[in-house]
Write a protein that holds these residues in place. Structure first.
Motif, PDB file in Angstrom:
ATOM      1  N   GLU A 156      32.264  32.032 112.650  1.00 26.86           N
ATOM      2  CA  GLU A 156      32.871  31.417 111.468  1.00 26.86           C
ATOM      3  C   GLU A 156      34.110  30.620 111.816  1.00 26.86           C
ATOM      4  OE1 GLU A 156      31.920  33.552 107.299  1.00 26.86           O
ATOM      5  OE2 GLU A 156      33.643  34.241 108.417  1.00 26.86           O
ATOM      6  N   SER A 157      34.953  31.193 112.698  1.00 27.14           N
ATOM      7  CA  SER A 157      36.181  30.452 112.985  1.00 27.14           C
ATOM      8  C   SER A 157      35.866  29.241 113.864  1.00 27.14           C
ATOM      9  CB  SER A 157      37.223  31.364 113.626  1.00 27.14           C
ATOM     10  OG  SER A 157      36.957  31.521 114.973  1.00 27.14           O
ATOM     11  N   MET A 158      34.804  29.312 114.675  1.00 26.59           N
ATOM     12  CA  MET A 158      34.379  28.132 115.426  1.00 26.59           C
ATOM     13  C   MET A 158      33.830  27.066 114.479  1.00 26.59           C
ATOM     14  SD  MET A 158      34.956  28.135 118.468  1.00 26.59           S
ATOM     15  CE  MET A 158      35.469  29.131 119.808  1.00 26.59           C
ATOM     16  N   ALA A 159      33.127  27.518 113.448  1.00 26.94           N
ATOM     17  CA  ALA A 159      32.493  26.566 112.531  1.00 26.94           C
ATOM     18  C   ALA A 159      33.522  25.718 111.812  1.00 26.94           C
ATOM     19  CB  ALA A 159      31.630  27.319 111.517  1.00 26.94           C
ATOM     20  N   PHE A 185      33.967  22.224 112.984  1.00 23.00           N
ATOM     21  CA  PHE A 185      32.948  21.197 112.742  1.00 23.00           C
ATOM     22  C   PHE A 185      32.747  20.892 111.272  1.00 23.00           C
ATOM     23  CE2 PHE A 185      31.749  23.719 116.501  1.00 23.00           C
ATOM     24  CZ  PHE A 185      32.051  22.769 117.451  1.00 23.00           C
ATOM     25  N   MET A 186      33.150  21.816 110.408  1.00 21.48           N
ATOM     26  CA  MET A 186      32.934  21.559 108.981  1.00 21.48           C
ATOM     27  C   MET A 186      34.146  22.046 108.193  1.00 21.48           C
ATOM     28  SD  MET A 186      29.950  24.328 108.398  1.00 21.48           S
ATOM     29  CE  MET A 186      29.086  24.809 109.844  1.00 21.48           C
ATOM     30  N   THR A 187      34.168  21.729 106.904  1.00 23.38           N
ATOM     31  CA  THR A 187      35.308  22.104 106.085  1.00 23.38           C
ATOM     32  C   THR A 187      35.254  23.590 105.751  1.00 23.38           C
ATOM     33  OG1 THR A 187      34.029  21.462 104.177  1.00 23.38           O
ATOM     34  CG2 THR A 187      35.578  19.844 105.040  1.00 23.38           C
ATOM     35  N   GLN A 188      36.370  24.065 105.222  1.00 18.52           N
ATOM     36  CA  GLN A 188      36.531  25.489 104.971  1.00 18.52           C
ATOM     37  C   GLN A 188      35.405  26.047 104.093  1.00 18.52           C
ATOM     38  OE1 GLN A 188      39.182  27.291 106.315  1.00 18.52           O
ATOM     39  NE2 GLN A 188      38.041  29.057 105.581  1.00 18.52           N
TER      40      GLN A 188
END
Lengths: 336, 303
Positions: free
Chosen positions: B264-267, B270-273
């Motif tokens: 999740e923290s890697m994601a 690449f994308m918004t919260q």
């Protein structure tokens, strides 16, 4: 004409008269008295009646505990609202469109998840519900995100614009009656009985030649179709939708209605819907105790009436016990 | 390796540890009762609010606040068991234990209690975010080489490791741990050799809810925001971790919770919260479709 047929016709006429009295005459009087607030409550109660009936088909009759029903409600609402605002389609197109969108989403969800059993299926529907909610909230360019969608055009049918609250109410009442009647016919057909056999023992049903997975997918598709219809009605009658209305808590509210009324019983589900929508309105003096009342009613009904107000499973259990003892030719011996 | 990525990994691990602490409670209770406790996220909220009361009106030191949150979680778990789960275990015969209706009734009653607890807390404290006084807030920066961490992350990682060790000790070196493992392995057999099922279930709820309550106050101190609905999102993620881990394996749940936190923290790179929530739910669906028994299911001993 024998006496049986006469009784049947008489009971039909009485049912119809009661329906017309409750659904048409009382709101008319309320509107003359200027109590338009109650008509709005009645609108949302009728929408939740459709939702409870569709939830009852999947959770009560076929025994699949679905925890993401509000998501399909939301898909129907968004499909109808976006078709009405972006494409300018009329009500008689957007209404079935909402239902079809909900149904297609339901079948797409059902195809991979239907082989999951009991709790795994519930968890999967919960996950799907959250995915759909996150999508509605964050796909700003398409769904307009947290701001929601506003429909300015009133419901238009046969060239007539239904602007008054009472006329919108009558449209919702008619649509709700038709939807519930179709669900009622389905649950009391061969299809419904096959679903009941799945709920009681799916391996046994499969051994008797029922295609379990296909039947479950059909049931889920029908149920989510009606959830989508309810969503389309909500979008057009309220005129504004936002992702907040389609969260997990809404799914739980619908589930609570079905549980309070009795799993598997359609009249029970409808009564549960009316109870849980009207109770907080009656107890308005209590203010923010609204959801507390929902939680308490749900818990007490599970504790005190495990079968709900009009449980269906109890009757089946009773019959099974009777047949068991008849087959075995001896008294039942309890486990205690 | 880029130092930013390293920081994201540590962020993810501390979030994953919180999920792990909640997921352990889920897993213990599922192992013993074979029921998902949907009110478990509320134990997390109760822990946070108990800590808040200690901070705001009693001004107790930090260590005491965490112990109070731990105790509040445990007490709440025991009360929850007595009120929401005990009444549905009236029937101890085999037919009832196996019946789906009993299991669903328990599940629904825990859902009802989750609504009730949330709404009662909201009635007393209000729906808005409660703030933690600055003296207690655990986000002082700590520099390690070129990286910057905060004290809260170290507290979460450190105390979670301590709690996991404690749990391991309880499960494998005490009588009650033995009883918990026995009942989760074979409830009827454990009953026949004379174990008290009720006492063991209460102990399980106490242990599991303690971990949840502690997780709640630690997140509150780290993020500085406590509100009645705070339990929902982390408990859902913990639930995902539990399903990925195979429903009844504690090591599986912990490993999957950490994987989930890091992903999740890697994601967020690449994308918004908002979209990063999608990671957990996609993991859930993919796991259920391709590994219905969970990634660490079947192969391990239960609990």
């Amino acid at each position: 004409m024998n006496i049986n047929a006469k009784n049947k016709i008489r009971s039909r006429i009485i049912t119809l008269a009661v329906l017309i009295l409750v659904l048409a005459v009382v709101p008319g009087i309320l509107s003359v008295l200027g109590k338009s607030y109650y008509i709005q409550v009645a609108n949302s109660a009728l929408i939740f009646c459709i939702l409870a009936a569709s939830m009852n088909l999947i959770t009560g009759t076929s025994g699949l505990l679905c925890l993401g029903h509000a998501a399909f409600f939301g898909i129907g609402a968004y499909a109808a609202a976006l078709a009405a605002t972006d494409l300018g389609l009329p009500f008689w197109v957007t209404l079935p469109l909402g239902g079809i969108a909900g149904g297609i989403a339901g079948i797409l969800v059902a195809l991979p998840t239907m082989r999951l059993i009991s709790i795994y299926f519930s968890v999967a529907t919960l996950g799907v519900g959250e995915i759909i909610h996150v999508t509605l909230l964050n796909w700003v360019s398409f769904t307009r995100g947290p701001m929601g969608v506003q429909i300015y055009e009133p419901i238009t049918l046969f060239g007539h614009r239904f602007t008054s609250l009472l006329s919108v109410y009558y449209i919702i009442a008619v649509l709700a009656c038709i939807s519930i009647w179709i669900i009622w016919k389905l649950t009391n057909s061969y299809f419904g009985n096959a679903l009941r056999s799945l709920r009681e023992d799916d391996q046994c049903a499969e051994a008797m030649g029922i295609n379990v997975v296909k039947l479950k997918i059909q049931a889920f598709g029908v149920s989510t179709f009606f959830a989508g219809i309810a969503g389309a009605i909500l979008a057009h009658s309220v005129g504004y939708i936002s992702p907040d209305s389609f969260q997990f808590s809404e799914s739980i509210l619908i589930l609570a209605m079905v549980v309070v009324g009795g799993l598997g019983s359609l009249p029970g589900g409808l009564l549960g819907a009316l109870l849980l929508i009207l109770l907080p309105e009656v107890a308005r003096g209590l203010g923010d105790f609204r959801m507390i009342a929902v939680g308490a009613v749900m818990f007490l009904s599970i504790l005190l009436l495990p079968r709900g107000l009009f449980g269906e499973t109890s009757a089946i259990d009773l019959a099974r016990r009777q047949f068991n003892s008849a087959w075995n030719g001896r008294q039942m011996v309890g486990w205690k | 390796m880029d130092s930013y990525f390293l920081m994201q990994i540590v962020n993810g691990l501390s979030a994953g540890m919180i999920y792990a602490l909640i997921a352990i409670g889920f897993t213990l209770i599922f192992g013993v009762l074979n029921v998902v406790n949907f009110a478990h996220g509320e134990m997390y909220t109760i822990g946070a609010f108990a800590g808040l009361v200690c901070i705001n009106s009693l001004h107790w030191p930090l260590a005491l606040v965490i112990i109070v949150a731990l105790a509040a979680g445990g007490v709440a778990g025991v009360v929850l068991e007595k009120v929401a789960f005990k009444p549905f275990r009236r029937f101890q015969d085999e037919a009832s234990l196996k019946s789906r209706a009993m299991r669903e009734a328990t599940l629904l009653s825990s859902l009802a209690f989750s609504i009730l607890i949330k709404e009662i807390i909201q009635h007393f404290f209000g729906a808005e975010m409660q703030t933690i006084p600055a003296g207690y807030l655990l986000n002082d920066p700590i520099k390690v080489g070129s990286l910057t961490f905060s004290t809260g992350q170290f507290l979460i990682l450190g105390s979670s490791v301590v709690m996991l060790g404690g749990l391991q000790y309880v499960l494998f070196h005490t009588r009650i741990g033995l009883a918990i493992r026995a009942i989760s392995n074979n409830p009827l057999g454990a009953k026949y050799v004379g174990l008290s099922v009720d006492k063991t279930i209460i102990a399980t709820f106490a242990v599991g809810s303690m971990l949840g309550g502690a997780a709640g106050i630690m997140v509150g101190l780290y993020q500085g925001a406590i509100f009645p609905y705070m339990g929902y999102a982390p408990s859902l993620k913990a639930f995902v971790a539990m399903v990925m881990g195979g429903l009844s394996s504690i090591p599986g749940a912990v490993v999957c919770a950490l994987i989930l936190g890091v992903c999740e923290s890697m994601a967020t790179n690449f994308m918004t919260q908002g979209w990063s929530d999608m990671v957990a739910y996609s993991f859930l669906i993919i796991t259920l479709i391709f590994f219905p028994q969970g990634i660490f299911g079947a192969r391990r001993e239960r609990v």
